[in-house]
Design an enzyme around this catalytic site. Sequence first.
Site, short mmCIF file in Angstrom:
data_model
loop_
_atom_site.label_atom_id
_atom_site.label_comp_id
_atom_site.label_asym_id
_atom_site.label_seq_id
_atom_site.Cartn_x
_atom_site.Cartn_y
_atom_site.Cartn_z
N ASP A 19 0.80 -1.24 0.00
CA ASP A 19 0.00 0.00 0.00
C ASP A 19 0.83 1.29 0.00
O ASP A 19 0.48 2.25 0.69
CB ASP A 19 -0.95 0.02 1.19
CG ASP A 19 -1.85 -1.21 1.28
OD1 ASP A 19 -1.89 -1.98 0.31
OD2 ASP A 19 -2.50 -1.39 2.31
N LYS A 84 -7.34 -3.81 -2.88
CA LYS A 84 -8.05 -4.50 -1.80
C LYS A 84 -8.81 -3.51 -0.93
O LYS A 84 -8.53 -2.31 -0.93
CB LYS A 84 -7.05 -5.29 -0.93
CG LYS A 84 -6.00 -4.42 -0.22
CD LYS A 84 -4.99 -5.26 0.51
CE LYS A 84 -3.91 -4.41 1.17
NZ LYS A 84 -4.38 -3.55 2.24
N CYS A 115 -1.97 -2.63 8.27
CA CYS A 115 -1.87 -3.56 7.15
C CYS A 115 -0.65 -4.46 7.24
O CYS A 115 -0.73 -5.66 6.94
CB CYS A 115 -1.89 -2.80 5.83
SG CYS A 115 -3.43 -1.88 5.57
#
Length: 202
Positions: A19, A84, A115
């Site tokens: 990310d 996602k 995450c």
Amino acid sequence: MASLTRASRIKNPALFICDIQDKFRSKIYEFQKLVSTTDKMIRASNALQLPIYITTQSRAKLGNTVPELATNLTGPNVRADVDKTLFSMITPELERQLPAWPLDVIIVGIETHICVTQTTLDLLQRGHRVYILVDGVSSINPEERGIALARLRDAGAIVTSSESILFEILGDAGHAQFKAVTGLVKETSEVTKSALGAFSKI
């Protein structure tokens, strides 16, 4: 899947990039240093032909993987590039791209306590070994990093540095990619020193 122990050397390395997106650029602690470490790891992974797995979080809202990384994320060793909504990178789509054998997963990205944490726990539960690069993970609040890394070390993850893991993968000055990887380490030595100065106090 048989579990790997922390005591044995790295065998089946793969790079996970979690990310690292444009919208986080102004919010994450020392974001540019995180990007520099990740770029080094991508370039080394390409030289070593290590599999790379990438995720973004809600790409339509938070943007793509930052362009300075995307440039080197085009080779055949990129096994997945998944958007996602889950916090963990281990989505059904990405999990289908994983091999049947245990991996030594090297994680870089954000946020350490969300995450990265949830990805690490999911990988450990599935029998993979996880290496978290102290100079390659960050959060909005820097204090969250130390809390998360302590928890993940207790859970079985290995907390190490980018340079350490690269030399462990090489293992031998006779490795075919020794010159390529050590040249990259030398080229990035100043940015690595800067990243360690910011991130190693945990």
